[in-house]
Scaffold this active site. Sequence first.
Site, PDB file in Angstrom:
ATOM      1  N   TYR A 149       0.790  -1.111   0.097  1.00  0.00           N
ATOM      2  CA  TYR A 149       0.018   0.043  -0.160  1.00  0.00           C
ATOM      3  C   TYR A 149       0.873   1.103   0.019  1.00  0.00           C
ATOM      4  O   TYR A 149       1.899   1.399   0.995  1.00  0.00           O
ATOM      5  CB  TYR A 149      -0.995  -0.070   1.241  1.00  0.00           C
ATOM      6  CG  TYR A 149      -1.589   1.359   1.415  1.00  0.00           C
ATOM      7  CD1 TYR A 149      -2.832   1.466   0.522  1.00  0.00           C
ATOM      8  CD2 TYR A 149      -1.563   2.156   2.315  1.00  0.00           C
ATOM      9  CE1 TYR A 149      -3.659   2.616   0.342  1.00  0.00           C
ATOM     10  CE2 TYR A 149      -2.433   3.341   2.321  1.00  0.00           C
ATOM     11  CZ  TYR A 149      -3.164   3.530   1.501  1.00  0.00           C
ATOM     12  OH  TYR A 149      -4.047   4.660   1.385  1.00  0.00           O
ATOM     13  N   ASP A 244       9.460   2.776  -0.059  1.00  0.00           N
ATOM     14  CA  ASP A 244       8.141   3.346   0.649  1.00  0.00           C
ATOM     15  C   ASP A 244       8.555   3.049   2.285  1.00  0.00           C
ATOM     16  O   ASP A 244       8.082   2.089   2.678  1.00  0.00           O
ATOM     17  CB  ASP A 244       6.926   2.997   0.170  1.00  0.00           C
ATOM     18  CG  ASP A 244       5.766   3.666   0.930  1.00  0.00           C
ATOM     19  OD1 ASP A 244       5.915   4.178   1.915  1.00  0.00           O
ATOM     20  OD2 ASP A 244       4.626   3.431   0.696  1.00  0.00           O
ATOM     21  N   LYS A 272       4.017   9.378   8.665  1.00  0.00           N
ATOM     22  CA  LYS A 272       3.941   8.816   9.966  1.00  0.00           C
ATOM     23  C   LYS A 272       4.585   9.420  10.999  1.00  0.00           C
ATOM     24  O   LYS A 272       4.573  10.488  11.625  1.00  0.00           O
ATOM     25  CB  LYS A 272       3.743   7.345   9.922  1.00  0.00           C
ATOM     26  CG  LYS A 272       2.498   7.050   8.922  1.00  0.00           C
ATOM     27  CD  LYS A 272       2.184   5.497   8.791  1.00  0.00           C
ATOM     28  CE  LYS A 272       0.696   5.346   8.104  1.00  0.00           C
ATOM     29  NZ  LYS A 272       0.826   4.589   7.043  1.00  0.00           N
TER      30      LYS A 272
HETATM   31  C1  LIG Z   1       0.316   5.026   5.571  1.00  0.00           C
HETATM   32  C2  LIG Z   1       0.896   4.488   4.423  1.00  0.00           C
HETATM   33  C3  LIG Z   1       0.921   5.475   3.379  1.00  0.00           C
HETATM   34  C4  LIG Z   1       0.064   6.543   3.123  1.00  0.00           C
HETATM   35  O1  LIG Z   1       0.343   7.643   4.197  1.00  0.00           O
HETATM   36  P1  LIG Z   1      -1.037   8.434   4.205  1.00  0.00           P
HETATM   37  O2  LIG Z   1      -0.506   9.693   5.116  1.00  0.00           O
HETATM   38  O3  LIG Z   1      -2.111   7.866   4.759  1.00  0.00           O
HETATM   39  O4  LIG Z   1      -1.203   9.108   3.237  1.00  0.00           O
HETATM   40  C5  LIG Z   1       1.761   5.252   2.189  1.00  0.00           C
HETATM   41  N1  LIG Z   1       2.526   4.101   2.295  1.00  0.00           N
HETATM   42  C6  LIG Z   1       2.735   3.250   3.281  1.00  0.00           C
HETATM   43  C7  LIG Z   1       3.685   2.096   3.527  1.00  0.00           C
HETATM   44  C8  LIG Z   1       1.835   3.459   4.234  1.00  0.00           C
HETATM   45  O5  LIG Z   1       1.775   2.763   5.276  1.00  0.00           O
END
Ligand SMILES: *Cc1c(COP(=O)(O)O)cnc(C)c1O
Length: 436
Positions: A149, A244, A272
Amino acid sequence: MGLEFRPTEHSRRIFERARSLFPGGVNSPVRAFRAVGGSPPVIASGSGPRITDVDGNSYIDLVASWGPLILGHANSDVVRAVQEAALDGFSFGAPTEREVLLAELITSAMPSIEQLRFVSSGTEATMSALRVARGFTGRERILKFDGGYHGHSDSLLVAAGSGVLTLGAASSAGVPETWASSTLSVPYNDLQSVEDAFHRYPADIAAVIVEPIAGNMGVVPPKPGFLEGIRAITRDYGAVLVFDEVITGFRVGLGGAQERFGIGPDLTCLGKIIGGGLPVGAYGGRRELMGLVSPEGPVYQAGTLSGNPLSMAAGIATLQLLFEPGVYPWLNSLGERLAVGLRGAADAAGVSLQIQRVGSMLTPFFVDQSVRDEQAAKRSDTERYGRFFHALLDRGVYVPPSQFEAWFLSLAHTEPDVDAVIQAVGEAMSEAAKVG
Ligand SMILES: *Cc1c(COP(=O)(O)O)cnc(C)c1O
């Protein structure tokens, strides 16, 4: 389901109002408890390892706002930093020192990031990083992994098509097929599929984007050699490697998964933890790539609230505490303590459970074999997870309302907190073991 001794009247009333105002009653889908059934508690406050709902029920929290709260709720240093920043004014749309300070902390922890750009969410970070990769290579296709994701931008809401190496298919309505088809999605931990994709499209793939430790199908660590292999293939074919690390950055170590595995990506996405619980994202990497971003280069990207002073202040205060010695070994020992407790509870209840953990992030999968990809994750007994979830909630332990998410420990959790979770897990596991 469960004991239902908790008062829930206020939560129910407020959630009813929410349901008429928001789709599903929520502002992000998984909060709605669709995967586990029931109605979510409405949260009033959080302090340290705990959250309290509007009926006064208190829970030990292992969701941690889905990852950011590595210091727990309302850490006093972070609160003070945000208060000070607020008194200085909320936003200027102009350079501030706080964004420089946070960027210096990040680049000192992650040497692969020579230059970066702050944005307001992880979604923006990945979307913008891919734009840079496409701008740099002049290519259009993106390769991602099933179960990965990367936020909700159009090119990334894509799942595998119907056959191996067919083009991706949109995983959401409203994503144009022409966009989805420029994204390829292959199984996680399957290097051969990555090689096959590059054989098929040797000059078309701009970037490979990967969670170096998958966290959004539940925790799935990379097999030895998987990330190294992707690094080598992307280098050979002139594609950009994007890590990511929105979850793993500052979660599995100061230098994230890239430090843990000793692999330098070309671009890194963060979010985050670097915002300490306030909205933030960042993408960065080699100067040669980041130099393409406007106003230096032709890749446009902007944001009214980017580098927001309150988010920067929360991020600085959070990272400063993480830079103290002993933090990550301690988080790891808490994670290990919880994993041992989960193992014991599952064995005692005669339940098949695979506990997949990296440091302070873990997922207990209700399956009998270790989970290496999304297909394997999907074999887990989600109904059992739902019963387990509700039994925990009734015992004052708040874990993700879905099998396919990570549980997070924080520096606010003490050993007695973890032991209290383990106690509840023991009881919940025997309830989960009952045939629904
Ligand atoms: C949470 C998350 C995102 C998206 O971040 P948001 O601040 O919710 O847009 C992208 N990549 C990973 C791996 C995530 O866990």
